[in-house]
Scaffold this active site. Structure first.
Site, PDB file in Angstrom:
ATOM      1  N   THR A 174       0.874  -1.679  -0.170  1.00  0.00           N
ATOM      2  CA  THR A 174       0.596  -0.306   0.238  1.00  0.00           C
ATOM      3  C   THR A 174       0.812   1.333  -0.247  1.00  0.00           C
ATOM      4  O   THR A 174       2.101   1.067   0.115  1.00  0.00           O
ATOM      5  CB  THR A 174      -0.827   0.092   1.213  1.00  0.00           C
ATOM      6  OG1 THR A 174      -0.044   0.046   2.703  1.00  0.00           O
ATOM      7  CG2 THR A 174      -1.962  -0.863   1.523  1.00  0.00           C
ATOM      8  N   GLU A 216      -5.520  -3.413  -0.089  1.00  0.00           N
ATOM      9  CA  GLU A 216      -6.073  -4.423   1.024  1.00  0.00           C
ATOM     10  C   GLU A 216      -7.844  -5.349   0.624  1.00  0.00           C
ATOM     11  O   GLU A 216      -7.667  -6.428   1.009  1.00  0.00           O
ATOM     12  CB  GLU A 216      -6.894  -3.596   1.721  1.00  0.00           C
ATOM     13  CG  GLU A 216      -4.832  -3.387   2.796  1.00  0.00           C
ATOM     14  CD  GLU A 216      -5.053  -2.187   2.446  1.00  0.00           C
ATOM     15  OE1 GLU A 216      -5.969  -1.812   1.816  1.00  0.00           O
ATOM     16  OE2 GLU A 216      -4.282  -1.389   3.406  1.00  0.00           O
ATOM     17  N   LYS A 247     -13.655  18.043  12.156  1.00  0.00           N
ATOM     18  CA  LYS A 247     -15.025  18.747  12.892  1.00  0.00           C
ATOM     19  C   LYS A 247     -14.554  20.068  12.927  1.00  0.00           C
ATOM     20  O   LYS A 247     -13.672  20.769  13.804  1.00  0.00           O
ATOM     21  CB  LYS A 247     -14.801  17.480  13.659  1.00  0.00           C
ATOM     22  CG  LYS A 247     -16.036  17.909  14.754  1.00  0.00           C
ATOM     23  CD  LYS A 247     -16.134  15.991  15.819  1.00  0.00           C
ATOM     24  CE  LYS A 247     -17.060  15.256  15.976  1.00  0.00           C
ATOM     25  NZ  LYS A 247     -16.983  14.237  16.900  1.00  0.00           N
ATOM     26  N   TRP A 307     -19.957  18.258  12.107  1.00  0.00           N
ATOM     27  CA  TRP A 307     -18.661  17.388  10.934  1.00  0.00           C
ATOM     28  C   TRP A 307     -19.022  17.590   9.177  1.00  0.00           C
ATOM     29  O   TRP A 307     -20.177  18.142   9.000  1.00  0.00           O
ATOM     30  CB  TRP A 307     -19.189  15.817  10.690  1.00  0.00           C
ATOM     31  CG  TRP A 307     -19.038  14.812  11.592  1.00  0.00           C
ATOM     32  CD1 TRP A 307     -19.571  13.733  12.526  1.00  0.00           C
ATOM     33  CD2 TRP A 307     -17.690  14.607  11.690  1.00  0.00           C
ATOM     34  NE1 TRP A 307     -18.977  12.977  13.303  1.00  0.00           N
ATOM     35  CE2 TRP A 307     -16.953  13.228  13.000  1.00  0.00           C
ATOM     36  CE3 TRP A 307     -15.957  14.230  11.077  1.00  0.00           C
ATOM     37  CZ2 TRP A 307     -16.765  12.357  13.571  1.00  0.00           C
ATOM     38  CZ3 TRP A 307     -15.679  14.051  12.338  1.00  0.00           C
ATOM     39  CH2 TRP A 307     -15.752  13.097  12.958  1.00  0.00           C
TER      40      TRP A 307
END
Ligand code: AMP
Length: 544
Positions: A185, A331, A440, A445
């Site tokens: 990754t 993944e 935030k 949010w």
């Protein structure tokens, strides 16, 4: 009681054998780095794979379980390496050429590659670190002229390696759970982590994404593989093309919009893949200089980052080409979801349908998704409740290579993606942000992804990246980096705020803007938020 069905391991060898027996006449076209065009058939590929299997076994001493690295663009020999390395039971370890020297050195030593196949044009990147590589015994040069000079030790030309080899080779009997490929990754934090794919996961992933509800590939297609073979096995496309009998077109390093448009036209490409950056480039180039010949491209499959709604709309309206969004991770092999309209959506308005297509989509069969909120509860599938996306399935990793680190998995064995998402009642998943990127502000949010998509819908904006920056009153607030179309023209902050106020409430709209020439990107072309945050902290982003 067990079923009375033959034990038939799902291996990459069975894919190659199938491709040869049924579709030997289908073609693989490569545009080499020097732009020369090379064409051969699946039958030729098959015979060369057998020669390569002999060379790997008898000339290079590669045995079952050994790691063999590739450091190469997308081209025919790289596809041969995919099949032959895994065909003899070794592991094809694709190394991302866009990483830093340190990361490449780490990956090669960590995976213990015995041999590395390297493209001539990429040799300088390995020459720098060659003395630090602990396990590599040979470097095999791909697409190199005969008189090619290098300081790499123990080199051999690929065609010389194959030249005197027999086309007869009996594939060893493999267990379908044996490893066949590995990709690290990109590691936006810490060291890269290896994901080890099995024959079974590779077979199931490729055959599933071929189906009409998913990637929709058949023997009527010609597919351009833009996603690099060094990034998650090119999304499994070298396998699915042989399974579906689709002609394969490989661009190597010819990835500039004008090169891609030329290839799309000349090869009559019907399907293609790629990250949004590539398709944004192709779209803007086509707008600027409309091709004289109509493209037969039907669909482009996009993943890796969010596909902006404005791009789906623009491509469709201006050129009749459909953008299909997929989501996945290294993944998850990588494809986990895809977003397509279903018959039940046909009565909706065009805008409502577009809203659905701009989501990341529904899971493929063989993949399960769930959302877990901050307090550990399972979120309802209401399309509103945000939480971390967990995934499990037949091609999701069970552990990283050489680590006992379990913090990426829930106690009940799901993989924690780090993506913050919602899932609606029909199973459509939508990414709101990554855990690290969610803003935030004042306890509420704000989705930076939604802001970026909205800003990129502004006709004067080419790219927009939003990050969280500290704020005394609200703790955090959004900052928008803006790249203008062609880096020309002007747009005022007030105009952007006004534009956003159609879709966002006041506290969500950034009040801070910086105009830049290009958004910093990771090695796989995504907005590099880590680098942007670093540049911002160092005061190197300019002023608003
Ligand atoms: P990688 O392992 O480098 O492919 O990165 C996987 C990550 O890319 C995911 O966890 C997402 O954060 C992001 N990603 C992949 N596909 C999409 C998509 N269609 N929309 C938004 N983000 C995506």
């Amino acid at each position: 009681m067990e079923g009375l069905i033959m034990d038939y391991p799902l291996t990459t060898n069975t894919i190659l054998e199938y491709g040869n027996s049924v579709y030997h006449h289908k073609k693989i076209v490569t545009y080499l780095p020097d732009r020369t065009r090379h064409e051969y058939s699946f039958g030729d590929l098959y015979r060369r794979c057998k020669k390569l299997a002999n060379a790997l076994t008898h000339k290079l001493g590669i045995a079952k379980g050994d790691m063999v690295g590739t450091f190469a663009w997308n081209h025919g020999p790289h596809v041969e390496l995919y099949y032959s390395i895994s065909g003899i039971g070794a592991v094809c370890q694709t190394i991302n050429i866009r990483l830093s020297s340190n990361q490449i050195e780490y990956i090669i030593n960590n995976s213990e590659d015995k041999v590395i196949f390297v493209d001539a044009t990429l040799v300088p990147l390995l020459e720098r670190i060659a003395p630090l590589l602990e396990t590599v015994q040979h470097f095999i040069l791909l697409n190199a002229p005969k008189d090619f000079v290098t300081t790499l030790p123990n080199t051999l030309h690929y065609e010389e390696l194959l030249a005197d080899q027999s086309e007869d080779f009996n594939w060893p009997k493999l267990n379908e759970n044996d490893a066949c490929g590995m990709c690290y990754t990109s590691g936006t934090t810490g060291l890269p982590k290896g994901v080890l794919y099995s024959h079974r996961s590779t077979f199931l992933h490729a055959s599933t994404i071929m189906s009409p509800n998913a990637g929709n590939f058949s023997n009527r297609d010609t597919v351009l593989l833009i996603v690099p073979q060094f990034h998650v096995m090119a999304w499994g496309f070298p396998y699915l093309c042989l399974l579906s009998g689709s002609n394969m077109v490989l661009p190597s390093s010819n990835l500039q919009p004008d090169d891609l448009i030329k290839i799309l036209i000349e090869e009559k490409v019907t399907k293609a893949n790629g990250v949004p950056t590539i398709w944004l480039g192709v779209y803007h180039a086509m707008k600027l200089n409309p091709p004289k010949e109509k493209l037969v491209l039907q669909e482009y499959l996009v993943g890796g980052s969010a596909l902006p709604k404005s791009l789906i709309e623009g491509f469709e309206k201006d050129f009749g080409i459909k953008g299909v969004q997929a989501w996945g991770m290294t993944e998850t092999s990588p494809l986990g979801t895809v977003s397509r309209i279903q018959p039940k959506h046909e009565h909706l308005s065009e805008n409502e349908k577009m809203e659905i297509r701009a989501k990341q989509g529904i899971a493929f069969p063989g993949v399960e998704l769930r959302i877990v909120t901050d307090d550990g509860a399972l979120a309802p599938t209401d399309g509103k409740t945000m939480g971390e996306l967990h995934v499990k399935g037949a091609w999701t990793l069970s552990s990283y290579f050489k680590t006992n680190n379990n913090e990426s998995f829930s106690e009940d064995g799901w993989f924690k993606t780090g993506d913050v998402c919602t899932i609606d009642e029909d199973g459509y998943m939508e990414i709101k942000d990554r855990t690290k990127d969610l803003i935030k502000s004042g306890g509420e949010w704000i989705s930076s992804v939604a802001l970026e998509s909205a800003l990129m819908a502004h006709p004067k904006v080419r790219e927009a990246a939003v990050i969280a920056i500290p704020d005394e009153k609200w703790v955090e607030k959004p900052l928008a980096l803006i790249v203008l179309v062609d880096n020309k023209g002007e747009v005022s902050m007030e105009e952007l705020i006004e534009f956003l106020s159609r879709d966002f409430v006041k506290y969500q709209i950034p009040k801070d803007y910086i105009f830049i020439n290009e958004v910093p990107k990771t090695s796989v072309g995504k907005f590099d938020k880590k680098e942007i945050r670093r540049l911002f902290a160092a005061g190197e982003l300019g002023s608003n």
